[in-house]
Design a protein around this motif. Structure first.
Motif, mmCIF file in Angstrom:
data_model
loop_
_atom_site.group_PDB
_atom_site.id
_atom_site.type_symbol
_atom_site.label_atom_id
_atom_site.label_comp_id
_atom_site.label_asym_id
_atom_site.label_seq_id
_atom_site.Cartn_x
_atom_site.Cartn_y
_atom_site.Cartn_z
ATOM 1 N N MET A 176 0.843 -1.203 0.000
ATOM 2 C CA MET A 176 0.000 0.000 0.000
ATOM 3 C C MET A 176 0.874 1.247 0.000
ATOM 4 S SD MET A 176 -1.222 -0.165 3.965
ATOM 5 C CE MET A 176 0.004 -0.398 5.276
ATOM 6 N N PRO A 177 0.423 2.315 -0.655
ATOM 7 C CA PRO A 177 1.159 3.583 -0.621
ATOM 8 C C PRO A 177 1.010 4.241 0.746
ATOM 9 C CG PRO A 177 -0.889 3.863 -1.820
ATOM 10 C CD PRO A 177 -0.788 2.397 -1.488
ATOM 11 N N ALA A 178 2.103 4.792 1.239
ATOM 12 C CA ALA A 178 2.098 5.421 2.554
ATOM 13 C C ALA A 178 2.917 6.705 2.506
ATOM 14 C CB ALA A 178 2.654 4.473 3.616
ATOM 15 N N GLU A 179 2.681 7.564 3.475
ATOM 16 C CA GLU A 179 3.388 8.841 3.528
ATOM 17 C C GLU A 179 3.651 9.219 4.980
ATOM 18 O OE1 GLU A 179 2.293 13.340 2.220
ATOM 19 O OE2 GLU A 179 2.294 11.845 0.605
ATOM 20 N N GLY A 180 4.899 9.611 5.240
ATOM 21 C CA GLY A 180 5.257 10.089 6.565
ATOM 22 C C GLY A 180 5.114 11.597 6.641
ATOM 23 N N VAL A 181 4.420 12.086 7.657
ATOM 24 C CA VAL A 181 4.158 13.525 7.796
ATOM 25 C C VAL A 181 4.249 13.911 9.272
ATOM 26 C CG1 VAL A 181 2.647 13.643 5.763
ATOM 27 C CG2 VAL A 181 1.661 13.144 8.019
ATOM 28 N N ASP A 182 4.260 15.220 9.496
ATOM 29 C CA ASP A 182 4.138 15.771 10.843
ATOM 30 C C ASP A 182 2.677 16.172 11.015
ATOM 31 O OD1 ASP A 182 4.073 17.301 13.156
ATOM 32 O OD2 ASP A 182 6.023 18.233 12.796
ATOM 33 N N PHE A 183 1.947 15.434 11.838
ATOM 34 C CA PHE A 183 0.504 15.643 11.924
ATOM 35 C C PHE A 183 0.150 17.013 12.505
ATOM 36 C CE2 PHE A 183 0.569 10.931 11.799
ATOM 37 C CZ PHE A 183 -0.276 10.758 10.722
ATOM 38 N N ALA A 184 0.985 17.560 13.375
ATOM 39 C CA ALA A 184 0.704 18.892 13.925
ATOM 40 C C ALA A 184 0.723 19.940 12.813
ATOM 41 C CB ALA A 184 1.719 19.240 15.006
ATOM 42 N N ALA A 218 -1.818 6.360 13.389
ATOM 43 C CA ALA A 218 -1.849 6.639 11.957
ATOM 44 C C ALA A 218 -3.205 7.190 11.547
ATOM 45 C CB ALA A 218 -1.540 5.371 11.158
ATOM 46 N N VAL A 219 -3.241 7.772 10.349
ATOM 47 C CA VAL A 219 -4.479 8.202 9.700
ATOM 48 C C VAL A 219 -4.528 7.499 8.353
ATOM 49 C CG1 VAL A 219 -5.639 10.135 8.575
ATOM 50 C CG2 VAL A 219 -4.660 10.430 10.841
ATOM 51 N N ILE A 220 -5.668 6.965 8.008
ATOM 52 C CA ILE A 220 -5.789 6.210 6.767
ATOM 53 C C ILE A 220 -6.821 6.876 5.860
ATOM 54 C CG2 ILE A 220 -7.573 4.651 7.668
ATOM 55 C CD1 ILE A 220 -6.208 2.392 6.057
ATOM 56 N N GLY A 221 -6.529 6.897 4.542
ATOM 57 C CA GLY A 221 -7.464 7.455 3.579
ATOM 58 C C GLY A 221 -8.714 6.603 3.482
ATOM 59 N N ILE A 222 -9.827 7.249 3.148
ATOM 60 C CA ILE A 222 -11.107 6.552 3.174
ATOM 61 C C ILE A 222 -11.174 5.419 2.151
ATOM 62 C CG2 ILE A 222 -12.171 8.204 1.564
ATOM 63 C CD1 ILE A 222 -14.757 7.896 3.239
ATOM 64 N N GLY A 269 -9.082 13.774 -2.873
ATOM 65 C CA GLY A 269 -7.865 13.734 -3.658
ATOM 66 C C GLY A 269 -7.084 12.460 -3.414
ATOM 67 N N GLU A 270 -5.766 12.532 -3.696
ATOM 68 C CA GLU A 270 -4.936 11.338 -3.562
ATOM 69 C C GLU A 270 -4.775 10.915 -2.103
ATOM 70 O OE1 GLU A 270 -0.637 13.684 -3.605
ATOM 71 O OE2 GLU A 270 -0.961 11.910 -4.840
ATOM 72 N N GLU A 271 -5.058 11.809 -1.166
ATOM 73 C CA GLU A 271 -4.941 11.452 0.247
ATOM 74 C C GLU A 271 -5.873 10.306 0.628
ATOM 75 O OE1 GLU A 271 -3.695 15.702 -0.218
ATOM 76 O OE2 GLU A 271 -5.446 14.516 -0.831
ATOM 77 N N ASP A 272 -6.963 10.150 -0.115
ATOM 78 C CA ASP A 272 -7.933 9.088 0.204
ATOM 79 C C ASP A 272 -7.359 7.698 -0.001
ATOM 80 O OD1 ASP A 272 -9.545 11.230 0.623
ATOM 81 O OD2 ASP A 272 -10.908 10.852 -1.059
ATOM 82 N N LYS A 273 -6.225 7.590 -0.722
ATOM 83 C CA LYS A 273 -5.652 6.276 -1.045
ATOM 84 C C LYS A 273 -4.368 5.994 -0.259
ATOM 85 C CE LYS A 273 -7.354 6.449 -5.829
ATOM 86 N NZ LYS A 273 -8.041 7.734 -5.688
ATOM 87 N N LEU A 274 -4.042 6.837 0.717
ATOM 88 C CA LEU A 274 -2.764 6.727 1.411
ATOM 89 C C LEU A 274 -2.937 6.375 2.878
ATOM 90 C CD1 LEU A 274 -0.957 9.898 0.001
ATOM 91 C CD2 LEU A 274 -0.548 7.532 -0.668
#
Length: 385
Positions: free
Chosen positions: A120-128, A149-153, A188-193
């Motif tokens: 699965m595609p994933a992305e590391g971010v700073d949630f704050a 974690a947060v997952i795209g819908i 957008g693409e965030e829904d798949k990450l």
């Protein structure tokens, strides 16, 4: 001091004696100064308002690594292009983003993780930072803490996950279990990450303190966004800095067009006001020919008579500027309240601008008539010729 006091006394008495003409000049100068003040305040506040609105749409610049590309083939055979993963050094980015007008930034590391046999595609971010810069994220659940974690819908539906479930994600350098704190939907693409903390993504991929892209919110500050991108490009070798055009071009173009329209309207009004002041002062000089001739016959020098007219212009200019600032501030408040639904504060910078504009109009409009004072013959003036 005694001489200047008498000069001011004569100037005030002269203006009071010609109340109608003085009030006409004062009204013209106040109108021009109020227009400059109101348009200046509205333009300044509008620039701040546009910048605030642009912030809601996220970054206007994106920094990407220059990917390593290798052409594969031999002779007439072409097997295509192999692109090696490339990353940006996080330390170099942090040194740059504090300068060059960058007010906000978010760092991202994109890659693929495995959940069992599924990649699965994933992305590391700073949630704050994400929570602050991307307010349009619609989150079901809550914002994650450590090891959450947060997952795209779309990905959540594919993996049959919801807020509160746990997922084990494995990369090339390690695996870790995360609790799903929320499900994000943006359209957008965030829904798949799958989104996990940046440090955990760096550990899973084994890339150290590297990221795959940085999204920047930069202020133009008198330069175009294209120029800002070029400056950042020079400070970040091995990277490509691109504009997010749908945000940058629209905001810059709209603001410049509106400000240009305001400047043209102001220029037209100032020219008309200067013409009105010049014609009124010319009539005043013609009417006061005998008075000027008498002053000269009594021993007044040309410079002394000129100072008298300059004094009248200065008094009218400063008074018109003060009145214009008060009127312009009121107009600006009304416009900001009815059009932009915000209140405009008191900006004393425009008080000086208003007085300067009014004073310049009074002096420039009086320049021609005052020059005629030098050519006035006192004998012919006293005869009424």
């Amino acid at each position: 001091m005694h001489r200047w006091r008498w000069l001011m006394h004569i100037v005030l008495k002269s203006l009071a004696y010609r109340q109608g003409r003085s009030l006409l000049l004062l009204g013209v100068l106040a109108m021009a100064a109020s227009l400059v003040t109101s348009l200046g305040i509205v333009s300044s506040a509008m620039g701040l308002r546009v910048a605030e609105e642009v912030r809601k749409y996220g970054a206007n610049l994106v920094v990407l690594p220059a990917a390593a590309r290798i052409e594969v083939g031999s002779g007439g055979l072409d097997f295509g292009t192999i692109t090696e993963p490339a990353y940006l050094p996080q330390d170099a980015l942090l040194r740059v983003v504090g300068n060059e007008g960058v007010t906000e930034y978010s760092l991202h590391l994109r890659g693929h993780l495995k959940a069992g046999a599924l990649e699965m595609p994933a992305e590391g971010v700073d949630f704050a930072v994400i929570r602050r810069l991307y307010p349009w994220w619609q989150l079901q659940g809550g914002w994650p803490g450590a090891d959450e974690a947060v997952i795209g819908i779309d990905l959540a539906a594919r993996l049959k996950l919801k807020a509160g479930d746990r997922i084990r994600a494995a990369g090339t350098a390690g695996a870790r279990e995360f609790r799903v704190a929320g499900v994000v939907s943006t359209g957008g693409e965030e829904d798949k990450l799958l989104f996990i903390p940046l440090a955990r993504m760096q550990e899973a991929l084994g890339v150290g303190s590297s990221v795959s892209q940085a999204r920047l919110l930069a202020q133009t500050g008198g330069v175009t966004l294209e120029q800002r991108a070029a400056r950042l490009q020079g400070l970040l070798p091995g990277s490509v800095v691109r504009e997010v055009r749908q945000v940058a071009r629209t905001s810059e173009g709209l603001l410049k067009k509106v400000q240009l329209l305001m400047a043209l309207v102001t220029a037209v009004v100032l020219i008309a006001a200067a013409s009105s002041v010049a014609s009124t002062m010319s009539m005043t000089v013609l009417e006061r020919g005998k008075e000027i001739g008498l002053l000269k016959a009594m021993g007044a020098t040309r410079l002394g008579v000129l100072l008298l007219f300059c004094g009248e212009a200065v008094v009218l200019g400063l008074t018109g500027g003060g009145v214009g600032y008060l009127l312009g501030s009121g107009i600006a408040r009304f416009v900001m309240k009815t059009v932009f639904m915000v209140s405009a504060g008191i900006d004393l910078r425009f008080a000086g601008l208003s007085c300067a504009v009014s004073l310049c109009l009074a002096l420039l409009g009086s320049a021609g008539p005052m020059m005629s004072v030098f050519r006035l013959d006192p004998v012919r003036s006293l005869r009424g010729e």
